[in-house]
Design an enzyme around this catalytic site. Structure first.
Site, PDB file in Angstrom:
ATOM      1  N   HIS A 122       0.871  -1.183   0.000  1.00 17.43           N
ATOM      2  CA  HIS A 122       0.000   0.000   0.000  1.00 17.43           C
ATOM      3  C   HIS A 122       0.910   1.235   0.000  1.00 17.43           C
ATOM      4  CE1 HIS A 122      -2.755   2.949   1.874  1.00 17.43           C
ATOM      5  NE2 HIS A 122      -3.736   2.174   1.466  1.00 17.43           N
ATOM      6  N   ASP A 199       2.978  -5.009   7.911  1.00 15.35           N
ATOM      7  CA  ASP A 199       1.724  -4.276   7.748  1.00 15.35           C
ATOM      8  C   ASP A 199       0.580  -5.268   8.013  1.00 15.35           C
ATOM      9  OD1 ASP A 199      -0.484  -2.872   7.044  1.00 15.35           O
ATOM     10  OD2 ASP A 199       0.265  -2.200   5.088  1.00 15.35           O
ATOM     11  N   GLN A 202      -4.477  -5.685   6.824  1.00 17.05           N
ATOM     12  CA  GLN A 202      -5.473  -6.610   6.256  1.00 17.05           C
ATOM     13  C   GLN A 202      -5.393  -7.995   6.887  1.00 17.05           C
ATOM     14  OE1 GLN A 202      -7.848  -5.555   4.436  1.00 17.05           O
ATOM     15  NE2 GLN A 202      -7.067  -3.602   3.670  1.00 17.05           N
ATOM     16  N   LYS A 225     -10.554  -0.691  10.330  1.00 22.28           N
ATOM     17  CA  LYS A 225     -10.769  -1.882   9.492  1.00 22.28           C
ATOM     18  C   LYS A 225     -11.156  -3.081  10.345  1.00 22.28           C
ATOM     19  CE  LYS A 225      -7.307  -0.410   6.094  1.00 22.28           C
ATOM     20  NZ  LYS A 225      -8.033   0.111   4.964  1.00 22.28           N
ATOM     21  N   CYS A 365      -4.647   2.195  -3.856  1.00 22.90           N
ATOM     22  CA  CYS A 365      -3.427   2.757  -3.234  1.00 22.90           C
ATOM     23  C   CYS A 365      -2.238   1.823  -3.435  1.00 22.90           C
ATOM     24  CB  CYS A 365      -3.630   3.039  -1.747  1.00 22.90           C
ATOM     25  SG  CYS A 365      -4.927   4.206  -1.404  1.00 22.90           S
TER      26      CYS A 365
END
Ligand SMILES: Cc1ncc(COP(=O)(O)O)c(C=O)c1O
Length: 410
Positions: A122, A199, A202, A225, A365
């Site tokens: 991202h 990261d 997700q 999220k 993104c």
């Protein structure tokens, strides 16, 4: 357990869309919906506990501090961290990456060092490293994915070298849904003495993630999220690294002593949390984690896996649909990106919307990724545990309708 067991807790999902259709919300990778318990936790914070935290010596301020610090403790447990001192609150994942690039990158990356990221990052885990590389005369290297959009250990071993200082990589691609073999990447990077940033934007909302088991040096994610309000994110960091890093935001609340020309800083994690913090966000994050814990992260993952498998199979039956990402559904989180032959993804998203299906279209993104794949943009359907097979069916019917609508131009 299916999404039908949870929909009633999500007021947004209970409403009809503007054109009277039931809402199939398939954009949780962008932001999740919020259950009543989270909405009420935020309301309760303002009705019962609101004051500026950390500063006041009166009861209400201490209650506000408790809300904030209890959430830090909760996040620590949720992530399997050693101590609540490992947990820094940020505005979102983007701010956490900027903090890391500024406070770790600028302090510890030097000329000729390498920063290694993947092509599927991202922008928030890419642009901050471009800046560090430029300012420090370091090089920013990319690990590329194979034809099945997977990052192989061969590629990992070719790109991470003795010169690599930082490896910053996503656990799950937001554009393709591919799950990286993050543990093997971390172990290999550590064998080269590189620091690894994961990261988790997700992954943390969708599966059990334990930072201690993974041995991640840093982990980043956004509350919004994973059922929490917008404006609260998390940076997990190992204490020895956090201790030696400079602060990122300077000002009130992060200091020890301030003199006319100099200042000393508060201890970790407070030295990274300058200014009045998002306590209502923390109150919501606490309720969000409690909600997820009640379901169980393994169940969250299982529900999504079932939905993705179902949708993948149904979409694959349509010869005019191109699906992106790995064909190995076990290596895919709740995301399916696709294009419909002859229909621009933005048109497709609008048509889907008119059928009550909310998906995102664009480059998500991740412009370098799409350039690498030779695509401009795609539609992305992203699932959470509150989605159902009816949502998937509604998506499939809407995709058929979008294809049919452009028939006359073929
Ligand atoms: C993988 C990934 N990383 C980082 C981000 C940035 O999150 P935020 O916009 O909450 O900072 C996102 C948001 O979509 C994401 O999907």
């Amino acid at each position: 357990m299916t999404g039908n067991d949870f929909i009633k807790d999500f007021p947004v999902l209970m409403q009809k869309t503007g054109n009277g259709k039931r809402l199939a919300y398939l954009d949780s990778a962008a932001t999740s919906q919020k259950p009543v318990s989270v909405i009420e936790a935020v309301e309760k914070y303002y009705k019962v506990n609101n004051a500026n935290p950390h500063r006041g010596s009166y009861e209400l301020s201490m209650k506000s501090t408790d809300v904030y610090e209890n959430t830090r403790e909760k996040v620590k447990e949720f992530l399997g961290a050693e101590s609540s001192k490992n947990i820094i609150f940020t505005k979102n994942a983007t701010e956490a990456f900027n903090l890391l690039a500024s406070s770790y990158g600028m302090d510890f990356v030097n000329a000729d060092d390498e920063i290694v990221i993947s092509i599927a990052e991202h922008h928030s885990n890419l642009i901050p490293w471009q800046r560090v590389a430029k300012v420090k005369n370091a090089s920013l290297k990319y690990m590329y994915i194979n034809e099945d959009t997977q990052l192989t250990m061969k590629e990992v071993k070719e790109k991470i070298t003795d010169k690599t200082k930082v490896v910053s990589i996503t656990h799950v691609s937001n554009a393709l849904g591919t799950i990286n073999d993050i543990k093997s990447i971390i172990d290999y990077a550590h064998s080269k003495n590189a620091v690894v940033i994961v990261d988790g934007s997700q992954s943390v909302p969708h599966m059990k993630v334990d930072v201690s088991e993974l041995d991640a040096d840093f982990m980043v994610f956004s509350g919004h999220k994973m059922l929490a309000p917008m404006g609260i994110g998390v940076l997990y960091g190992k204490l020895d690294l956090l201790h030696k890093m400079s602060p990122y935001i300077y000002g009130g609340d992060m200091v020890e002593y301030v003199y006319e020309q100099d200042a000393t800083f508060d201890a970790v994690p407070f030295k990274f949390e300058g200014g009045t913090q998002n306590v209502e966000g923390a109150a919501g994050l606490m309720a969000a984690i409690e909600y997820l814990e009640n379901i169980g992260m393994d169940n969250v993952h299982a529900i999504e896996k079932e939905l993705v498998k179902y949708t993948y199979e149904k979409l694959s039956e349509l010869p005019y649909v191109k699906i992106y990402g790995t064909s190995d559904v076990d290596k895919r989180c709740g995301i399916i990106s696709f294009n419909i032959d002859g229909v621009h993804p933005h048109d497709a998203a609008s048509i889907l919307d008119s059928h009550g299906v909310a998906v995102r279209s664009g480059n998500h993104c991740a412009q370098p990724l799409f350039r690498f794949m030779g695509e401009n943009s795609v539609c992305r359907a992203s699932f959470y545990f509150y989605n159902t097979k009816e949502d998937a069916d509604q998506l499939i019917e809407a995709v058929k309708a979008a294809y049919a609508m452009f028939e006359k131009w073929r």
